[in-house]
Design an enzyme around this catalytic site. Sequence first.
Site, PDB file in Angstrom:
ATOM      1  N   ASP A 141       4.743   2.908   0.085  1.00 39.06           N
ATOM      2  CA  ASP A 141       3.772   3.017  -1.017  1.00 39.06           C
ATOM      3  C   ASP A 141       3.996   1.840  -1.982  1.00 39.06           C
ATOM      4  O   ASP A 141       4.966   1.091  -1.844  1.00 39.06           O
ATOM      5  CB  ASP A 141       4.035   4.365  -1.720  1.00 39.06           C
ATOM      6  CG  ASP A 141       2.997   4.702  -2.797  1.00 39.06           C
ATOM      7  OD1 ASP A 141       1.872   4.191  -2.723  1.00 39.06           O
ATOM      8  OD2 ASP A 141       3.341   5.495  -3.705  1.00 39.06           O
ATOM      9  N   GLU A 149       1.287  -3.147  -2.929  1.00 35.28           N
ATOM     10  CA  GLU A 149       0.211  -4.150  -3.139  1.00 35.28           C
ATOM     11  C   GLU A 149       0.785  -5.500  -3.549  1.00 35.28           C
ATOM     12  O   GLU A 149       0.179  -6.502  -3.152  1.00 35.28           O
ATOM     13  CB  GLU A 149      -0.773  -3.642  -4.208  1.00 35.28           C
ATOM     14  CG  GLU A 149      -1.584  -2.434  -3.766  1.00 35.28           C
ATOM     15  CD  GLU A 149      -0.734  -1.175  -3.595  1.00 35.28           C
ATOM     16  OE1 GLU A 149       0.260  -1.045  -4.337  1.00 35.28           O
ATOM     17  OE2 GLU A 149      -1.045  -0.364  -2.722  1.00 35.28           O
ATOM     18  N   ASP A 157      -5.090   6.658  -3.697  1.00 38.55           N
ATOM     19  CA  ASP A 157      -5.318   7.748  -4.656  1.00 38.55           C
ATOM     20  C   ASP A 157      -6.799   8.005  -4.908  1.00 38.55           C
ATOM     21  O   ASP A 157      -7.356   7.650  -5.943  1.00 38.55           O
ATOM     22  CB  ASP A 157      -4.610   7.427  -5.976  1.00 38.55           C
ATOM     23  CG  ASP A 157      -3.105   7.340  -5.793  1.00 38.55           C
ATOM     24  OD1 ASP A 157      -2.614   7.763  -4.724  1.00 38.55           O
ATOM     25  OD2 ASP A 157      -2.434   6.843  -6.705  1.00 38.55           O
TER      26      ASP A 157
END
Length: 819
Positions: free
Chosen positions: A418, A421, A507
């Site tokens: 997770d 980015e 999300d």
Amino acid sequence: MRMNEPLRCAALLLSLGWVQAAPAAWQTLGRVVHEQRDKAAIELTTSSHAHVRVSFVDVDVARIRMSPKGSFERDFSYALADTPGALPLDVQHKGDKIVLRAGADGSRVEITQAPELLIDVYDAAGNHVVGDDPARPIAFDAVTGAIETSKQRVATELYYGFGEKALPLSRHQQYMTMWNSDTPGYAPGLDPIYQSIPFFIALREGKSYGVFFDNTYRSYFDMGKTDASRYTFGANGGELNYYVFTGGRERSPANVLRDYTMLTGRGSLPPQWALGYQQSRYSYSPDAQVREIARTFRDKRIPIDVIYFDIGYMDGYRIFTWSPKDFPEPAKLLDELHAQGVHAVTIVDPGIKVDENFPIYRAGKNLYTRTASGDELHAEVWPGICAFPDFTNPDARTWFGSLYAGFLEQGVDGFWNDMNEPGVFVPSSWKLPVLVHDPAKTFPLDTRHDGDGLAGTHARYHNVYGMQMARATFEGLAKLRPQQRPFVLTRAGYAGVQRYSAVWTGDNASTWDHLGLSIPMLTSLSISGVPFVGADIGGFTGTPSAELYTRWLQAAALTPFMRTHSAIDTAPREPWTYGEKYEAINRASIELRYQLLPYLYTLFADSAASGIPPMRPLWFEYPQDVGAAQVEDEFLLGRDLLVAPVVHEAQTQRRVYFPKGNTWLDWWDGTPHTGGSAVDVAAPLDRLPLFVRAGAAIPTSPPAQNTGDAAKLPLIVRIALGADGSGRVYQDAGDGFGYRKGDSETSTLSLHGDRVHIDPPSHARFRRIAALEFIGVDKPPSAVTIDGKASIATHFEATTKHLRVELPARQVSDIELQR
Ligand code: MIG
């Protein structure tokens, strides 16, 4: 990096494109002044000293490179599975044009030399496919390093793919940015979000082509938004390096995707358990809660294969630790889960807590990203101030990959990457609101990366950071546990991420809009080369109503990656949360998935071999059907199942478009629907509108509590009468790599009229086909013969138009209904 507020505002506005930067110094290439050839490429120098190089990776895959500098960089790409080859090139001069091809039957590229260099690509049949817009020749900005190209556009042309976008299915007249962004609770329409895959498939009058713009800087695609007569793509730096896929003689979308995934690789076959139902929450903690969740699934006989451990399991969010208080005996806990047929996946973030007493932090020194001035880059994430492995450094990848050893030993089965980015927290001292695309939410653009030997800034490597983290994980697992298939789930990625990981859409939110959006998002990701995709069921942020959760679970039952996940501040969300009525429907949704596992697994095996994903938008299989081109509330699972979930509140019937040229039978009651029509079908809460193509043979098995048990049950193949056709069943050990050495079996079932032929007839090595279930049978046949002998083991059900034929344990090959 700290900026004062006005400066920060200006930088932010600039980066969002709200304010124009100082007038850009765009210039075009000018005319060709020099031509140079080798066997497999032509290199042209233009009057503005730019270089253009054209080659063919395959007969129908042209590659175009343009460097505004005097030379090209090393030829290296994170996206590509291998160094691309280049075929011998045939070069001819026709008038003022240079005509290139790599084989008499292939596509051709024509270069206009003056007054501006222009490139046109034609398919194998001589049709014009992609052409530079003479009004907007290739351009670059020598000051900023930006590059751009514009192509002529026919008004009816549609564009699909572009990886993960929270946008409608077709991206004509859309403007999109490629810049991996942590965008919690993103609203439909927000762009960009987590993944950057600068690849699209175009559709014009039933024919396709594809373009892959392999540039890792912030890039953009204006698909006719500014001017409907052209589309434009470009980037803030790097080369203009792109591939045109003309799709062979048929110009089919499948050919384009096959060629794109030949270049960027195909998803490796997942372990079978990863295709089961998965339950997650931010966070199940402490261990007693995990135990209770697993036990409740088993008590209630709701199938499950995986439970997730979100960040709450760690000790102060230090990676590869367990909270001694909440998870004192992780190995024992995992053993207990395994004994119940439940696998465990733990989250692993990139941020490593800066703490001299934390051995992992100490061990990673020299392998972290660095600031422009050469210091270890520090930024805040969950553990507090962190350092971040430079995943573009092969040594960092190897080191990080090796860290998984301990967790594997304890029994963790798969890993979830997770925040890659990368996402970081905006310093709390700032008083301004945090905007979704605040540049402070990732590394400063001048952060230094190794770039696998070509050192560069974060501006250049940002978009590959997450994918290279997933790679470190995948390669680490493959090395540590060579007998098992790695399962990795990543939030961020770039083209080629499918080689290492499954992808979920981050999300999302608990709204009906997001449920609807999940279909175009997942089909688009799928046809961008990423087969193993899913959205958080119920929506991550917010609490769904009973109806929304139930419909979402139903819709997701036939998406490749099926996981319920919810945010920390939401109400509990398990299939039984909403009471008995919903629990029964939710159980049935999950059971349907387990029944269809043999079909899904066959599709995954196909996808690993061909790049064609399990989940497909309708147009992908029906490019000639205008009615299918923009259908985004239905999808195909393989060629043969049409799924039309209900994605609106309080709807108990819905309109379904049936693609042209086939007849579709209702999965539940056999009702036939003619292709090319739109029909209102009943869709009470307990029914997923599901249809099977006449002529299909769909392998299923009885529902089981987990994939391990499912794999022991006999196969039942559903046959949809009404057209000739065929189906296949792929089987292997469900894990490991024996299948690469021939330890697998594919049976084909072909259907001619009322006769089914099974080939090979034996299923000794794997599960046998124990029964055929014909659907769409109006009245019972006078007899059923198996290899010429009449069978009595048949059962006809008039209400569902199902005829079940039990097959004997011996090998059989021909089953016929006598009417
Ligand atoms: O800042 O690990 O998208 O799935 O539950 C939030 C906690 C970090 C974001 C992920 C979400 C996950 C959450 N993570």
